[in-house]
Design a protein around this motif. Structure first.
Motif, PDB file in Angstrom:
ATOM      1  N   ASP A  22     -54.464 -79.062 -86.244  1.00 43.86           N
ATOM      2  CA  ASP A  22     -55.265 -78.150 -85.622  1.00 43.86           C
ATOM      3  C   ASP A  22     -54.265 -77.345 -84.632  1.00 43.86           C
ATOM      4  O   ASP A  22     -54.988 -76.758 -83.603  1.00 43.86           O
ATOM      5  CB  ASP A  22     -56.471 -78.744 -84.815  1.00 43.86           C
ATOM      6  N   PRO A  25     -54.428 -73.262 -84.704  1.00 47.82           N
ATOM      7  CA  PRO A  25     -56.227 -72.916 -84.414  1.00 47.82           C
ATOM      8  C   PRO A  25     -56.353 -73.212 -82.779  1.00 47.82           C
ATOM      9  O   PRO A  25     -56.906 -72.279 -82.158  1.00 47.82           O
ATOM     10  CB  PRO A  25     -56.972 -73.620 -85.207  1.00 47.82           C
ATOM     11  N   ALA A  72     -63.070 -81.654 -82.048  1.00 50.32           N
ATOM     12  CA  ALA A  72     -62.955 -80.378 -82.461  1.00 50.32           C
ATOM     13  C   ALA A  72     -64.080 -79.590 -82.851  1.00 50.32           C
ATOM     14  O   ALA A  72     -64.871 -80.430 -83.516  1.00 50.32           O
ATOM     15  CB  ALA A  72     -61.870 -80.046 -83.580  1.00 50.32           C
ATOM     16  N   GLN A  74     -65.762 -76.930 -85.372  1.00 45.73           N
ATOM     17  CA  GLN A  74     -65.406 -75.780 -86.192  1.00 45.73           C
ATOM     18  C   GLN A  74     -66.992 -75.272 -86.899  1.00 45.73           C
ATOM     19  O   GLN A  74     -67.890 -76.014 -86.913  1.00 45.73           O
ATOM     20  CB  GLN A  74     -64.660 -76.353 -87.216  1.00 45.73           C
ATOM     21  N   GLY A  79     -65.161 -73.476 -91.679  1.00 49.59           N
ATOM     22  CA  GLY A  79     -63.970 -74.353 -91.505  1.00 49.59           C
ATOM     23  C   GLY A  79     -63.225 -73.881 -90.526  1.00 49.59           C
ATOM     24  O   GLY A  79     -62.114 -74.462 -89.828  1.00 49.59           O
ATOM     25  N   GLU A  80     -63.323 -72.648 -89.634  1.00 44.12           N
ATOM     26  CA  GLU A  80     -62.795 -72.172 -88.538  1.00 44.12           C
ATOM     27  C   GLU A  80     -62.898 -73.093 -87.305  1.00 44.12           C
ATOM     28  O   GLU A  80     -63.855 -73.264 -86.903  1.00 44.12           O
ATOM     29  CB  GLU A  80     -62.918 -70.634 -88.338  1.00 44.12           C
ATOM     30  N   LEU A  81     -61.793 -73.228 -86.666  1.00 38.83           N
ATOM     31  CA  LEU A  81     -61.799 -74.024 -85.433  1.00 38.83           C
ATOM     32  C   LEU A  81     -62.266 -72.981 -84.391  1.00 38.83           C
ATOM     33  O   LEU A  81     -61.353 -72.205 -84.339  1.00 38.83           O
ATOM     34  CB  LEU A  81     -60.593 -74.574 -85.095  1.00 38.83           C
ATOM     35  N   ASP A  84     -63.300 -76.746 -78.543  1.00 39.99           N
ATOM     36  CA  ASP A  84     -63.226 -78.095 -78.213  1.00 39.99           C
ATOM     37  C   ASP A  84     -64.417 -78.488 -77.314  1.00 39.99           C
ATOM     38  O   ASP A  84     -64.670 -77.786 -76.555  1.00 39.99           O
ATOM     39  CB  ASP A  84     -61.897 -78.349 -77.912  1.00 39.99           C
TER      40      ASP A  84
END
Length: 192
Positions: A22, A25, A72, A74, A79-81, A84
C-alpha cells in the motif's frame, strides 16, 4: 479486545489491514496538501508515508486501551486504495473511543467517508463494546462535519482557537455518539 474478521465489506468498499504493497497508493493520498489541510501535519514525503505505513500495518487489532485500529479503504469493484480509517480505543474504564478518516480528494462527494465511518462506529459499539465514540475535527472542515451529522453524531463542542496548528490558531469541533443512540439510529440498520 477487537480482532475483526477481515476483510470488512460494505456495498461498495472493502476495509482491510494495511500491507507493504500500500506504500505508493497511500502516498498518493498523504502527499496532497488538500488531505493535510485540516490535519496536524504537513503533506508527507515518501519516507514519512513509509514510516506511517509501517505503524498502520501493525495496527490490525485492538488488544488494549491507548491503541488505534488502522484500516485501508479500497473500492471493491476496482481494488483501488482511496483512503484510510482509524478507530482509537481511548479508555477501557470509560469505554470511550474516537474515529478518524482521510480520503483522496478525487473520491470526495461519493459517500465513502460516511460508509467507512459507519463501519468504524459499528466496530466500536458492537464489537469492542464502547459506550461513547467521538469525532474531532478542524472547525473549517465542514465536509467532515456533515459526515458525522449524517451518521447521527451530536455536535457537543466548538472550542474557539484552542490549538495553534501550522502557524495559526484553529477551532476544534467535537462530535459524539453514545451506544444507545447508535442502537436507535436508522443508519445502523443499513448494510455494514
Amino acid at each position: 479486545m477487537l480482532n475483526p474478521s477481515y476483510p470488512l465489506r460494505t456495498d461498495r468498499l472493502t476495509l482491510r489491514p494495511f500491507t507493504e504493497d500500500d506504500l505508493h497508493p497511500l502516498h498518493a493520498i498523504h502527499r496532497l496538501p488538500e488531505v493535510a489541510r485540516y490535519l496536524y501535519g504537513e503533506p508527507h514525503d515518501l519516507e514519512q508515508t513509509r514510516a506511517s505505513l509501517a505503524k498502520k500495518a501493525t495496527s490490525a487489532a485492538l488488544t488494549d486501551e491507548g491503541q488505534a485500529l488502522s484500516l485501508a479503504v479500497q473500492l471493491t469493484a476496482t481494488g483501488e486504495l482511496i483512503g484510510d480509517a482509524t478507530l482509537f480505543w481511548h479508555s477501557r474504564t470509560h469505554r470511550s473511543g474516537e474515529i478518524g478518516y482521510s480520503f483522496h480528494p478525487g473520491h470526495h462527494g461519493n459517500g465513502y467517508a460516511t460508509e467507512t465511518a459507519r463501519v468504524l462506529l459499528r466496530l466500536g459499539f458492537e464489537e469492542l463494546g464502547l459506550h461513547r465514540i467521538t469525532g474531532r475535527l478542524d472547525g473549517r472542515n465542514h465536509a467532515s462535519a456533515r459526515v458525522l451529522e449524517r451518521l447521527g453524531m451530536r455536535r457537543e463542542a466548538h472550542l474557539v482557537e484552542n490549538e495553534f496548528v501550522k502557524g495559526e490558531w484553529t477551532d476544534e469541533v467535537i462530535y459524539a455518539m453514545l451506544r444507545r443512540e447508535w442502537d436507535a439510529h436508522p443508519l445502523t440498520k443499513e448494510s455494514p
